[in-house]
Scaffold this active site. Structure first.
Site, PDB file in Angstrom:
ATOM      1  N   ILE A  31       0.785  -1.104   0.064  1.00 52.96           N
ATOM      2  CA  ILE A  31       0.141  -0.193  -0.018  1.00 52.96           C
ATOM      3  C   ILE A  31       0.908   1.333   0.044  1.00 52.96           C
ATOM      4  O   ILE A  31       0.489   2.185  -0.797  1.00 52.96           O
ATOM      5  CB  ILE A  31      -0.879  -0.023   1.174  1.00 52.96           C
ATOM      6  CG1 ILE A  31      -1.903  -0.946   0.956  1.00 52.96           C
ATOM      7  CG2 ILE A  31      -1.659   1.366   1.359  1.00 52.96           C
ATOM      8  CD1 ILE A  31      -3.050  -1.523   1.996  1.00 52.96           C
ATOM      9  N   LEU A  42       2.235  -8.459   2.145  1.00 46.65           N
ATOM     10  CA  LEU A  42       2.079  -8.707   3.573  1.00 46.65           C
ATOM     11  C   LEU A  42       0.741  -9.740   3.516  1.00 46.65           C
ATOM     12  O   LEU A  42       0.766 -10.766   4.261  1.00 46.65           O
ATOM     13  CB  LEU A  42       1.963  -7.381   4.246  1.00 46.65           C
ATOM     14  CG  LEU A  42       1.491  -7.754   5.931  1.00 46.65           C
ATOM     15  CD1 LEU A  42       2.647  -8.600   6.585  1.00 46.65           C
ATOM     16  CD2 LEU A  42       1.461  -6.429   6.686  1.00 46.65           C
ATOM     17  N   THR A  62      -1.674  -7.391  -1.007  1.00 45.20           N
ATOM     18  CA  THR A  62      -0.340  -7.052  -0.967  1.00 45.20           C
ATOM     19  C   THR A  62       0.885  -8.045  -0.556  1.00 45.20           C
ATOM     20  O   THR A  62       0.303  -9.200  -0.189  1.00 45.20           O
ATOM     21  CB  THR A  62      -0.316  -6.019   0.155  1.00 45.20           C
ATOM     22  OG1 THR A  62      -0.560  -6.641   1.414  1.00 45.20           O
ATOM     23  CG2 THR A  62      -1.356  -4.924  -0.058  1.00 45.20           C
ATOM     24  N   TYR A  95      -3.117  -6.453  17.006  1.00 45.64           N
ATOM     25  CA  TYR A  95      -3.278  -5.905  15.829  1.00 45.64           C
ATOM     26  C   TYR A  95      -4.459  -4.985  15.707  1.00 45.64           C
ATOM     27  O   TYR A  95      -4.624  -3.670  15.483  1.00 45.64           O
ATOM     28  CB  TYR A  95      -3.247  -6.759  14.469  1.00 45.64           C
ATOM     29  CG  TYR A  95      -3.440  -5.837  13.338  1.00 45.64           C
ATOM     30  CD1 TYR A  95      -2.483  -5.232  12.783  1.00 45.64           C
ATOM     31  CD2 TYR A  95      -4.440  -5.733  12.477  1.00 45.64           C
ATOM     32  CE1 TYR A  95      -2.446  -4.607  11.397  1.00 45.64           C
ATOM     33  CE2 TYR A  95      -4.912  -5.095  11.586  1.00 45.64           C
ATOM     34  CZ  TYR A  95      -3.664  -4.447  10.778  1.00 45.64           C
ATOM     35  OH  TYR A  95      -3.743  -3.651   9.798  1.00 45.64           O
ATOM     36  N   ASN A 140       1.577   5.313   7.166  1.00 42.59           N
ATOM     37  CA  ASN A 140       1.481   3.971   6.412  1.00 42.59           C
ATOM     38  C   ASN A 140       2.006   2.937   7.220  1.00 42.59           C
ATOM     39  O   ASN A 140       1.599   1.841   7.092  1.00 42.59           O
ATOM     40  CB  ASN A 140       1.602   3.889   5.081  1.00 42.59           C
ATOM     41  CG  ASN A 140       1.448   2.397   4.530  1.00 42.59           C
ATOM     42  OD1 ASN A 140       0.491   1.969   4.383  1.00 42.59           O
ATOM     43  ND2 ASN A 140       2.694   1.846   4.149  1.00 42.59           N
ATOM     44  N   ASP A 158      11.377   4.434   4.834  1.00 43.38           N
ATOM     45  CA  ASP A 158      11.163   2.964   5.007  1.00 43.38           C
ATOM     46  C   ASP A 158      12.401   2.145   5.875  1.00 43.38           C
ATOM     47  O   ASP A 158      13.614   2.820   5.522  1.00 43.38           O
ATOM     48  CB  ASP A 158      11.136   2.053   3.673  1.00 43.38           C
ATOM     49  CG  ASP A 158      10.208   0.706   3.880  1.00 43.38           C
ATOM     50  OD1 ASP A 158       9.268   0.846   3.334  1.00 43.38           O
ATOM     51  OD2 ASP A 158      11.013   0.001   4.378  1.00 43.38           O
ATOM     52  N   LYS A 200      -4.603  -0.607  15.616  1.00 34.64           N
ATOM     53  CA  LYS A 200      -5.498  -0.103  14.601  1.00 34.64           C
ATOM     54  C   LYS A 200      -6.850   0.796  15.154  1.00 34.64           C
ATOM     55  O   LYS A 200      -6.936   1.910  14.628  1.00 34.64           O
ATOM     56  CB  LYS A 200      -6.091  -0.870  13.512  1.00 34.64           C
ATOM     57  CG  LYS A 200      -4.749  -1.488  12.563  1.00 34.64           C
ATOM     58  CD  LYS A 200      -3.895  -0.500  12.007  1.00 34.64           C
ATOM     59  CE  LYS A 200      -2.646  -0.804  11.067  1.00 34.64           C
ATOM     60  NZ  LYS A 200      -2.056   0.485  10.664  1.00 34.64           N
TER      61      LYS A 200
END
EC number: 1.1.1.122
Length: 270
Positions: free
Chosen positions: A21, A191, A189, A154, A89, A40, A158
């Site tokens: 993404i 991931l 993706t 997770y 992101n 990154d 989020k």
């Protein structure tokens, strides 16, 4: 690459911009005329995107390290003299695990990346975003609102990103800074592919992920990226919003209990 003008002359930082993404968001902003700083912690991935997309600069940065983030912001200002948008992101989704399989240390590490990394860049970027009356875009997740099995840490991180977005939007409105988040559903993706590979039957996992959407497919990074450019450019009356890019995965009313759950017949109240 055809260059647009939707965000021409603006400067954007995208964390986790080396793949998935994040790379899609970098590409979309470049195509909209922006100059983009790719953040990154994987140098090979970041450099690859930088080589592919003129108008980008890669800066090695681990968002869990505040000094890295300070350098990211200061170097962006040194090179470009301004900052108009940040896209938080960078994040991670661990493989499925039941609550008793999680550890406090693992939970803390995920909080450092998914939540505190977002907070740290936002905090350090705000003085510059206030000058440009810019905006913050946080990448959250649909499951932060609706939950997900075997993903307590997770989901918690989020959900916190979405809540933080709304609180920041209130605080920053006085400076003309807009703060919004995007909550993707199943986006295909690297991931997602890695997570599927960690399950007993990757093919079945991918099929379930695909069929979770009424549209009958997973989303693409470019579709999340289009939402990010919209929020940064045309969506000038939007702040504190959670934009769902989910293919409708949250819609409908269906079965939740597993195969082994007893099916109890309802009784009529006396």
């Amino acid at each position: 690459m055809a260059m647009g003008t939707r965000y021409a002359g603006k400067v954007v930082i995208v964390t986790g911009g080396g793949r998935g993404i994040g790379a899609g968001i970098v590409r979309a902003f470049v195509e909209s005329g922006a100059q983009v700083v790719i953040c990154d912690k994987d140098e090979a991935r970041g450099r690859a995107v930088e080589r592919e997309l003129p108008g980008t600069v890669f800066l090695l940065c681990d968002v869990t390290r505040e000094e890295d983030v300070r350098t990211l912001v200061s170097e962006t200002i040194r090179r470009f003299g301004r900052l108009d948008c940040i896209v938080n992101n960078a994040g991670y989704h661990p493989p499925p695990q039941w609550p008793e399989e999680t550890s406090a240390q693992g939970f803390r590490q995920l909080l450092e990346l998914n939540l505190l990394g977002t907070y740290t860049l936002t905090k350090l970027a705000l003085p510059h975003l206030r000058k440009s009356r810019g905006n913050v875009i946080n990448i959250s997740s649909l499951v932060g609102a609706i939950g997900q099995s075997q993903a307590v840490p997770y989901v918690a991180t989020k959900g916190a990103v979405t809540a933080m977005t709304k609180a920041l939007a209130l605080d920053e409105s006085q400076y003309g800074v807009r703060v919004n988040c995007i909550s993707p559903g199943n986006i295909w993706t690297p991931l997602w592919e890695e997570l599927a590979a960690s399950t007993p039957d990757p093919t079945a996992t991918i099929r379930e992920g695909t069929l979770a959407q009424p549209l009958g497919r997973m989303g693409q990074p470019a579709e999340v990226a289009a939402a990010a450019v919209f929020l940064a450019s045309e969506a000038t009356f939007c702040t504190g919003t959670e934009l769902l890019v989910t293919g409708g995965a949250e819609l409908g009313y269906g079965r939740k209990a597993g195969q082994a759950a007893p099916a109890e017949a309802p009784t009529t109240p006396s």
